[in-house]
Write an enzyme that holds these catalytic residues in place. Structure first.
Site, PDB file in Angstrom:
ATOM      1  N   TYR A  98      45.212  -0.714   2.435  1.00  0.00           N
ATOM      2  CA  TYR A  98      46.222  -1.315   3.178  1.00  0.00           C
ATOM      3  C   TYR A  98      45.774  -2.885   3.040  1.00  0.00           C
ATOM      4  O   TYR A  98      44.607  -3.099   2.993  1.00  0.00           O
ATOM      5  CB  TYR A  98      46.124  -0.922   4.601  1.00  0.00           C
ATOM      6  CG  TYR A  98      44.770  -0.809   5.298  1.00  0.00           C
ATOM      7  CD1 TYR A  98      43.792   0.263   5.163  1.00  0.00           C
ATOM      8  CD2 TYR A  98      44.331  -1.739   6.259  1.00  0.00           C
ATOM      9  CE1 TYR A  98      42.563   0.323   5.935  1.00  0.00           C
ATOM     10  CE2 TYR A  98      43.105  -1.847   7.030  1.00  0.00           C
ATOM     11  CZ  TYR A  98      42.292  -0.518   6.798  1.00  0.00           C
ATOM     12  OH  TYR A  98      41.076  -0.889   7.324  1.00  0.00           O
ATOM     13  N   PRO A  99      46.742  -3.636   3.410  1.00  0.00           N
ATOM     14  CA  PRO A  99      46.666  -5.119   3.540  1.00  0.00           C
ATOM     15  C   PRO A  99      46.465  -5.369   4.971  1.00  0.00           C
ATOM     16  O   PRO A  99      46.790  -4.863   5.851  1.00  0.00           O
ATOM     17  CB  PRO A  99      47.715  -5.659   3.000  1.00  0.00           C
ATOM     18  CG  PRO A  99      48.925  -4.610   3.297  1.00  0.00           C
ATOM     19  CD  PRO A  99      48.345  -3.373   3.334  1.00  0.00           C
ATOM     20  N   MET A 100      45.621  -6.464   5.063  1.00  0.00           N
ATOM     21  CA  MET A 100      45.261  -7.090   6.534  1.00  0.00           C
ATOM     22  C   MET A 100      45.194  -8.557   6.445  1.00  0.00           C
ATOM     23  O   MET A 100      44.893  -9.463   5.335  1.00  0.00           O
ATOM     24  CB  MET A 100      44.183  -6.361   7.249  1.00  0.00           C
ATOM     25  CG  MET A 100      42.755  -6.908   6.708  1.00  0.00           C
ATOM     26  SD  MET A 100      41.395  -6.332   7.961  1.00  0.00           S
ATOM     27  CE  MET A 100      41.633  -7.113   9.508  1.00  0.00           C
TER      28      MET A 100
ATOM     29  N   ARG B 256      30.074  -6.879  -4.795  1.00  0.00           N
ATOM     30  CA  ARG B 256      31.210  -7.383  -4.067  1.00  0.00           C
ATOM     31  C   ARG B 256      32.005  -7.948  -5.208  1.00  0.00           C
ATOM     32  O   ARG B 256      33.304  -7.533  -5.404  1.00  0.00           O
ATOM     33  CB  ARG B 256      30.988  -8.194  -3.062  1.00  0.00           C
ATOM     34  CG  ARG B 256      29.840  -7.857  -2.094  1.00  0.00           C
ATOM     35  CD  ARG B 256      30.680  -6.911  -1.072  1.00  0.00           C
ATOM     36  NE  ARG B 256      29.562  -6.343  -0.068  1.00  0.00           N
ATOM     37  CZ  ARG B 256      28.948  -5.370  -0.234  1.00  0.00           C
ATOM     38  NH1 ARG B 256      28.785  -4.833  -1.480  1.00  0.00           N
ATOM     39  NH2 ARG B 256      28.122  -4.890   0.706  1.00  0.00           N
TER      40      ARG B 256
ATOM     41  N   LYS C 241      44.313 -11.956   9.511  1.00  0.00           N
ATOM     42  CA  LYS C 241      43.673 -12.391  10.745  1.00  0.00           C
ATOM     43  C   LYS C 241      44.834 -13.272  11.441  1.00  0.00           C
ATOM     44  O   LYS C 241      45.480 -14.188  10.774  1.00  0.00           O
ATOM     45  CB  LYS C 241      42.550 -13.115  10.612  1.00  0.00           C
ATOM     46  CG  LYS C 241      41.310 -12.225   9.984  1.00  0.00           C
ATOM     47  CD  LYS C 241      40.494 -11.562  10.998  1.00  0.00           C
ATOM     48  CE  LYS C 241      39.695 -10.315  10.374  1.00  0.00           C
ATOM     49  NZ  LYS C 241      38.495 -10.924   9.807  1.00  0.00           N
TER      50      LYS C 241
ATOM     51  N   HIS D  39      31.197  -6.812  12.964  1.00  0.00           N
ATOM     52  CA  HIS D  39      32.025  -5.907  12.041  1.00  0.00           C
ATOM     53  C   HIS D  39      31.133  -5.110  10.957  1.00  0.00           C
ATOM     54  O   HIS D  39      31.014  -3.921  11.008  1.00  0.00           O
ATOM     55  CB  HIS D  39      32.960  -6.709  11.393  1.00  0.00           C
ATOM     56  CG  HIS D  39      33.664  -6.238  10.290  1.00  0.00           C
ATOM     57  ND1 HIS D  39      34.771  -5.356  10.247  1.00  0.00           N
ATOM     58  CD2 HIS D  39      33.497  -6.322   8.991  1.00  0.00           C
ATOM     59  CE1 HIS D  39      35.001  -4.987   9.202  1.00  0.00           C
ATOM     60  NE2 HIS D  39      34.316  -5.553   8.338  1.00  0.00           N
TER      61      HIS D  39
HETATM   62  O1  76R Z   1      29.856  -7.318   2.514  1.00  0.00           O
HETATM   63  C1  76R Z   1      29.101  -6.738   3.331  1.00  0.00           C
HETATM   64  O2  76R Z   1      28.906  -5.580   3.230  1.00  0.00           O
HETATM   65  C2  76R Z   1      28.488  -7.801   4.396  1.00  0.00           C
HETATM   66  C3  76R Z   1      29.087  -7.363   5.658  1.00  0.00           C
HETATM   67  C4  76R Z   1      30.732  -6.971   5.729  1.00  0.00           C
HETATM   68  C5  76R Z   1      31.660  -8.210   5.528  1.00  0.00           C
HETATM   69  C6  76R Z   1      31.320  -9.569   5.093  1.00  0.00           C
HETATM   70  C7  76R Z   1      31.485  -6.053   6.083  1.00  0.00           C
HETATM   71  C8  76R Z   1      31.048  -4.706   6.107  1.00  0.00           C
HETATM   72  N1  76R Z   1      33.068  -6.134   5.850  1.00  0.00           N
HETATM   73  C9  76R Z   1      33.044  -7.785   5.571  1.00  0.00           C
HETATM   74  C10 76R Z   1      34.045  -8.281   5.391  1.00  0.00           C
HETATM   75 MN1  76R Z   1      34.336  -5.125   6.042  1.00  0.00          MN
HETATM   76  N2  76R Z   1      36.023  -3.765   6.670  1.00  0.00           N
HETATM   77  C11 76R Z   1      37.150  -4.212   6.703  1.00  0.00           C
HETATM   78  C12 76R Z   1      38.113  -2.999   7.221  1.00  0.00           C
HETATM   79  O3  76R Z   1      40.673  -1.617   9.558  1.00  0.00           O
HETATM   80  C13 76R Z   1      40.034  -2.727  10.115  1.00  0.00           C
HETATM   81  O4  76R Z   1      39.816  -2.793  11.194  1.00  0.00           O
HETATM   82  C14 76R Z   1      39.480  -3.598   8.854  1.00  0.00           C
HETATM   83  C15 76R Z   1      39.612  -3.175   7.674  1.00  0.00           C
HETATM   84  C16 76R Z   1      37.215  -1.975   7.154  1.00  0.00           C
HETATM   85  C17 76R Z   1      37.586  -0.582   7.442  1.00  0.00           C
HETATM   86  C18 76R Z   1      35.866  -2.190   6.677  1.00  0.00           C
HETATM   87  C19 76R Z   1      34.700  -1.657   6.505  1.00  0.00           C
HETATM   88  N3  76R Z   1      35.553  -6.951   5.809  1.00  0.00           N
HETATM   89  C20 76R Z   1      35.434  -7.877   5.590  1.00  0.00           C
HETATM   90  C21 76R Z   1      36.544  -8.589   5.401  1.00  0.00           C
HETATM   91  C22 76R Z   1      36.680 -10.140   5.076  1.00  0.00           C
HETATM   92  C23 76R Z   1      36.633 -10.993   6.282  1.00  0.00           C
HETATM   93  C24 76R Z   1      36.440 -12.470   5.885  1.00  0.00           C
HETATM   94  O5  76R Z   1      35.813 -12.792   4.993  1.00  0.00           O
HETATM   95  O6  76R Z   1      36.888 -13.319   6.792  1.00  0.00           O
HETATM   96  C25 76R Z   1      37.698  -8.069   5.735  1.00  0.00           C
HETATM   97  C26 76R Z   1      39.128  -8.177   5.857  1.00  0.00           C
HETATM   98  C27 76R Z   1      37.126  -6.739   6.143  1.00  0.00           C
HETATM   99  C28 76R Z   1      37.770  -5.833   6.625  1.00  0.00           C
HETATM  100  N4  76R Z   1      33.073  -3.543   6.412  1.00  0.00           N
HETATM  101  C29 76R Z   1      31.814  -3.602   6.222  1.00  0.00           C
HETATM  102  C30 76R Z   1      33.593  -2.171   6.170  1.00  0.00           C
HETATM  103  C31 76R Z   1      32.301  -1.382   6.210  1.00  0.00           C
HETATM  104  C32 76R Z   1      32.239   0.243   6.298  1.00  0.00           C
HETATM  105  C33 76R Z   1      31.248  -2.302   6.315  1.00  0.00           C
HETATM  106  C34 76R Z   1      29.820  -1.897   5.897  1.00  0.00           C
HETATM  107  C35 76R Z   1      29.371  -1.858   4.297  1.00  0.00           C
HETATM  108  C36 76R Z   1      28.337  -1.870   3.947  1.00  0.00           C
HETATM  109  O7  76R Z   1      27.244  -1.932   4.512  1.00  0.00           O
HETATM  110  O8  76R Z   1      28.155  -1.211   2.666  1.00  0.00           O
END
Ligand code: 76R
Length: 227
Positions: free
Chosen positions: A122-124, A106, A126, A149
């Site tokens: 894209y940016p996002m 990471r 909460k 998620h």
């Molecule tokens: O790091 C990790 O893989 C642990 C699980 C995980 C976290 C903590 C994870 C898995 N994500 C995490 C954090 Mn994510 N992610 C997004 C988007 O379009 C949308 O609705 C959201 C955009 C996608 C498509 C996506 C995909 N993730 C986050 C965070 C930070 C939040 C915070 O810290 O508060 C954001 C903003 C975010 C957004 N996420 C995964 C994915 C995918 C495909 C996974 C599985 C990854 C894997 O197992 O390799």
């Protein structure tokens, strides 16, 4: 003598979205990208679809000054920056206890993944509104939602690599979402699927979407007409 501007953990990240200026110089652009990798930085270059940009450059460095130099060099070589995003790699607070190997993936990702050429950014943020305020939810509740998620994200293992970079205080949204996918429909599937996760459905706010294909810089320039 300028002191380095280095994050205490992880890497500084700059996404540049560029249009080709009339006097763009192929050799100068390639030289600017080479100088960046010679400084030890990672640079991903993508050929973009649609009117928003022709070329995307995502650079990761231990020093923000290096990113500034890359931006200056690319602009001088004729890539006009029409949008950008400034962020840092981070380990999510909900993934704090993950094994060292996952932490490093990471904080210090090796990009681009070689089997996933489709590039989406894209940016996002909460939401902080009335009864949907992410930041007034208890940590355990947020963690539960991020687990949901993560579980839905893991269904895309092998098809999608997410690179989440933090940008609170650095840019207009709270995170940059960079996705590397095998097929274009993986982008649509993962983003659509995640819309149903409560963390996105109830709290997600999204900025503009960019999509394109990663290739070697020389190939990218050819495909956008800089020969
Ligand atoms: O790091 C990790 O893989 C642990 C699980 C995980 C976290 C903590 C994870 C898995 N994500 C995490 C954090 Mn994510 N992610 C997004 C988007 O379009 C949308 O609705 C959201 C955009 C996608 C498509 C996506 C995909 N993730 C986050 C965070 C930070 C939040 C915070 O810290 O508060 C954001 C903003 C975010 C957004 N996420 C995964 C994915 C995918 C495909 C996974 C599985 C990854 C894997 O197992 O390799």
């Amino acid at each position: 003598m300028i002191n380095p501007s280095t994050p205490s953990v992880g890497l500084a990240v700059l996404h540049l979205f560029c249009k080709v200026a009339p006097l763009a110089e192929r050799s100068e652009i390639l030289a600017a990208l080479d100088r960046s990798t010679e400084r030890g930085d990672q640079v991903v270059v993508a050929s973009m679809l649609g009117h928003k940009a022709d070329v995307a450059v995502m650079a990761l460095s231990t020093d923000q000054w290096n990113l500034r130099s890359l931006q200056t060099d690319l602009a001088a070589a004729g890539l006009e920056v029409v949008d950008s995003y400034v962020s840092l790699t981070e380990i999510s607070e909900y993934a704090a206890g993950v094994p060292e190997e996952m932490r490093n993936a990471r904080l210090y990702p090796q990009l681009p993944p070689d089997d996933k050429q489709v590039f989406c950014f894209y940016p996002m943020s909460k939401k902080r509104e009335g009864d949907a305020n992410w930041f007034t939810e208890e940590f355990d509740r947020r963690k539960e939602l991020m687990y949901e998620h993560g579980a839905s994200g893991r269904k895309f293992k092998g098809r999608v690599l997410q690179v989440i970079t933090g940008s609170t205080g650095l840019d207009d949204y709270e995170w940059g979402v960079t996705l590397f996918c095998v097929n274009p429909d993986d982008v649509k599937d993962v983003v659509y699927t995640m819309r149903f996760d409560e963390a996105s459905a109830r709290y997600g706010i999204f900025g503009p979407f960019y999509v394109g294909m990663v290739a070697d810089p020389a190939e990218v320039l050819t495909t956008v007409g800089v020969s």
